[in-house]
Structures are given as C-alpha cells and as structure tokens.
Design a protein around this motif. Structure first.
Motif, short mmCIF file in Angstrom:
data_model
loop_
_atom_site.label_atom_id
_atom_site.label_comp_id
_atom_site.label_asym_id
_atom_site.label_seq_id
_atom_site.Cartn_x
_atom_site.Cartn_y
_atom_site.Cartn_z
N LYS A 179 1.02 -1.43 0.13
CA LYS A 179 0.16 -0.19 0.50
C LYS A 179 0.51 1.48 -0.12
CE LYS A 179 -2.11 -1.77 3.87
NZ LYS A 179 -1.60 -3.02 3.80
N SER A 180 1.76 1.39 0.93
CA SER A 180 2.84 2.43 0.66
C SER A 180 3.86 2.61 0.28
CB SER A 180 3.55 2.26 2.18
OG SER A 180 2.88 2.22 3.08
N SER A 181 3.93 1.27 -1.01
CA SER A 181 5.09 1.26 -1.51
C SER A 181 4.01 2.12 -3.50
CB SER A 181 5.22 -0.08 -2.81
OG SER A 181 5.35 0.30 -1.33
N LEU A 192 6.39 7.77 2.24
CA LEU A 192 5.90 6.97 3.63
C LEU A 192 7.30 5.67 3.70
CD1 LEU A 192 2.65 7.12 1.63
CD2 LEU A 192 3.18 8.02 4.05
N ARG A 193 6.65 4.94 4.47
CA ARG A 193 8.25 4.03 5.23
C ARG A 193 7.19 2.68 4.60
NH1 ARG A 193 9.11 4.91 11.43
NH2 ARG A 193 6.51 5.63 11.56
N VAL A 194 8.15 2.27 4.79
CA VAL A 194 7.74 1.07 3.32
C VAL A 194 8.70 -0.13 4.31
CG1 VAL A 194 8.52 0.22 0.87
CG2 VAL A 194 7.30 2.22 1.59
N ALA A 226 -5.93 7.94 2.63
CA ALA A 226 -5.07 7.61 3.73
C ALA A 226 -4.70 6.25 3.20
CB ALA A 226 -6.57 7.44 5.01
N ASP A 227 -3.75 6.13 3.97
CA ASP A 227 -2.46 4.58 4.20
C ASP A 227 -2.59 4.07 5.25
OD1 ASP A 227 -0.41 2.94 3.60
OD2 ASP A 227 1.48 4.05 4.03
N THR A 228 -3.00 3.27 5.16
CA THR A 228 -3.62 2.00 6.55
C THR A 228 -2.47 1.36 7.40
OG1 THR A 228 -5.16 1.09 5.74
CG2 THR A 228 -5.98 2.96 6.14
MG LIG Z 1 2.30 0.89 4.72
#
Ligand SMILES: [Mg+2]
Ligand SMILES: Nc1nc2c(ncn2[C@@H]2O[C@H](COP(=O)(O)OP(=O)(O)O)[C@@H](O)[C@H]2O)c(=O)[nH]1
Ligand SMILES: [Zn+2]
Length: 364
Positions: A179-181, A192-194, A226-228
């Motif tokens: 998701k973050s990627s 975002l941290r991946v 929203a990233d969750t």
């Molecule tokens: Mg993530």
C-alpha cells in the motif's frame, strides 16, 4: 453563545497525541476538543467535517466545537466520509488469500462503501492465469472494479490515478501488500515508510498507529487518501447472520426463491442458493461459512443480553405485593424490556460497533 460567531469549518485530517489536525481554507490547525463533545458522544473521526472555535491564526490553533453530520463511517480503518476503499492484496509476498480478502470486501460492503480491488505486485504473478481467474470471479461475476498494479510498471498506476481523482479514498489490506509503496510510486515526495516490520512486533508491545488523510497530488486539493496499517483478525462478529448473508452479492439472484425468508443457505430445506451452489465460487462460499460462524456467535451474545434485560424486569415484579398492579406492570415492563432489547440489537447492528470504534487502529 457569543463565542460561536467565529466558527469556521474544516476537515479533520489526522489525530495524534491528543491533538486533532484540521485543515480549513488551506491552513492546518492544531486543535483540542471542546469538553462537552465527548459527553455528547460524538468523538471526531478522521475525515469528519468539524466546526472550529477559538481560532488563533498566528499560532494556528483552534478548538473543535462541533462535528458535522457524517455521510458514512467505517470502523477498520476508523474513518468518516469515505468515498471508496481500495482493497490491496498482493499475489505473492504475502501469498494471495481470497478468504481474508473476502472479509475485507464484506466488511466494507456492510459499511455501505464501494470497494475497488487492487491486486498488487503483479510482476510476481506466476502466470497470467492467476490474474485472469481473479478478474473473472471478482470483476466479471461479482462486479467489482479490479485492477492489477506493480510499482515496477508505472503504466499500471494510471488506473489508480484516475480512480482517486477528487475523492476520499482509503487503502486497506494486510501489512506488506504494498500500500505505502503504491502511494510513494504515485507521489515520491510522500516518502511513506515501506517494508517495515509492524511496530507491534518490533517493540514487543501494542502500538497504535493513527490514520491520516494525505493530499496525494499538490495540484488536486480534493484528492485525499489514507494509507493504513494492515489489520489482522478482521472478525465479522458485529453483524447478525441475515445481514451478513445479504452482503454476499452472488446469493441475490437465488435467495428470493428459498423456501424460508430467513434461510441462511447452509443446510435448509428448499434452499435455492444451495440448488445453484455450482454457480457460486467455492472460495466465496467458504468465506461466507467462516464469517457466518462469527455472526452466529454475535447473535447469541445479543440474545443472551436481551434475555437478561427481560429477566431483570421479571425479578423486580416479583418483589411487589399488589397482584393486579403487578400484572399491569409486568405487561408494561415486558414491552419496555423488548424495546430495550430491540434497541440493543439495532445499536449493535449499526455501522459502528462501539468495540470496533475504540481500539482498532493497531497494526498487525
Ligand atoms: Mg504501509
Ligand atoms: N515485487 C514487488 N514488490 C513490491 C511491490 N510493491 C511493494 N513491494 C514490496 O513489498 C514490501 C511491502 O511494501 P509496503 O509498501 O511497505 O506494504 P504495506 O505494508 O502494504 O504498506 C516492500 O518490501 C516493497 O518493496 C510491487 O509492485 N512489486
Ligand atoms: Zn437458501
């Protein structure tokens, strides 16, 4: 009410360390909460429109005065006023798990939201058949929007770019599904941290991570996402069996022909869904049975708490002396206890079960 004259409206974007961050007219205000809001029972959720008072433009602080009515809410992740949820599941690493994915889809369906299936890490697909079978079941048969993405293939991200425009979207799905990627690939400045091990495991304790609505593209202020963190153990133990059943779209063409209107399509006589069982995917039916077990447990707890309510009233009645008065009271109270029980059921069946509201933003 002289303080109300300077109310401004904004959207709650994130909650962190007891402060609410509200965006209003392009400014982010750090906000506390008006004391009475908690008592009134509407704690703000990320995504809410709120009215601010005590606005201090210099320090960019304010106070949330009131939460405006919501269009919808979802409990996992905990958000309000969402337009759509991208359910992100990878084909590999972690392996595709249709039963877990069905839990998410059902949860979102029950919240009355639209879900879009994003099958990620398509570059790791063993064969094109893997992709085609998912498209056939979830896209062609069930009618979801399905697309395949890979951060290694920028063209595959075009679909997301179009679907998110001017909407409030949420990325949900298990930890590690990418998701973050995906968001970083759409906008590298997000950073975002991946690929991190969940904080809970790393620190050996329960760490709550908060949801935040991000501006995905600087030139599209209405496009929020929203990233969750991933959720493990999403249980459907907050819904009654019949509502769960109705969330399975593939039953709809047959279930009106079932002999009993409360048929749950498991082993009932004259069940039209079972008669057409060959038209329903095995994995989906298995997902249904898994969740139905949880919904049945939930129904038992609802029943036993409403019985307790009724029993309590009867006990009270027995303490009285005057026979006729007691009888009348009994009638009245039975109605009242039924009303209480009904209220309990409808509250519990509501879109935001309280137990899910309180502590469910924890990463896996
Ligand atoms: Mg993530
Ligand atoms: N092969 C491949 N790996 C990916 C892709 N997207 C993400 N990953 C990897 O999957 C891991 C988890 O990604 P992350 O974005 O942190 O997942 P999240 O937990 O859902 O946010 C990282 O090691 C990423 O590099 C993809 O499209 N293809
Ligand atoms: Zn049936």
């Amino acid at each position: 009410m002289s303080t109300e004259q300077n109310l401004i409206t904004g959207r709650l974007r994130k909650y962190h360390s007891n402060f609410y961050y509200v965006e209003a007219d392009g400014v982010e205000y750090e906000c506390a909460l008006r004391g009475l809001i908690k008592k009134e029972g509407t704690e703000p959720l990320v995504g809410d429109f709120v009215e601010l008072d005590s606005v201090q433009p210099q320090s960019k602080t304010a106070r949330i005065h009131r939460v405006l009515p919501r269009k919808n809410t979802i409990s996992r992740p905990k958000l309000a006023n969402v337009d759509q949820v991208f359910v992100v599941y990878s084909l590999k690493e972690p392996d595709f798990d249709p039963n877990q994915m069905d839990r998410y889809l059902t949860h979102i369906e029950l919240a009355g939201l639209r879900s879009i299936l994003c099958i990620s890490k398509a570059d790791l697909a063993a064969t094109n058949e893997d992709l085609a079978s998912i498209q056939t079941l979830y896209g062609d048969q069930l009618g979801y929007t399905v697309f395949f993405s890979s951060v290694r293939n920028p063209k595959s991200l075009e679909t997301i770019r179009q679907l998110v425009k001017d909407k409030i979207s949420v990325l949900a799905g298990p930890s590690g599904s990418g998701k973050s990627s995906l968001l970083n690939a759409l906008n590298p400045t997000l950073q975002l941290r991946v690929g991190e091990i969940s904080e809970k495991i790393a620190r050996g304790q329960h760490t709550t991570r908060h949801v935040e609505l991000l501006t995905l593209f600087a030139d599209q202020p209405e496009t929020l996402i929203a990233d969750t963190p991933g959720f493990s153990n999403l249980k459907l133990n907050y819904v009654l069996p019949e509502r769960l059943r109705d969330a399975f779209r593939e039953f709809a063409p047959y279930q009106s022909a079932c002999a009993f209107s409360d048929c749950l399509h498991v082993d009932e006589e004259g069940c039209s869904v079972l008669a057409h069982r060959a038209n329903i995917a095995d994995s989906r039916y298995q997902s249904y049975l898994n969740m139905l077990a949880e919904a049945r447990q939930y129904k038992e707890t609802v029943n036993s708490s409403s019985q307790k309510a009724e029993f309590g009233y009867k006990q009270l009645d027995r303490k009285g002396k005057d026979g006729l008065r007691i009888l009348r009271l009994k009638e009245k109270n039975r109605d009242a206890s039924r009303r209480v029980a009904r209220q309990q059921v409808s509250q519990m069946e509501g879109e935001l079960p309280e137990d899910l509201l309180t502590s469910d933003l924890d990463a896996d």
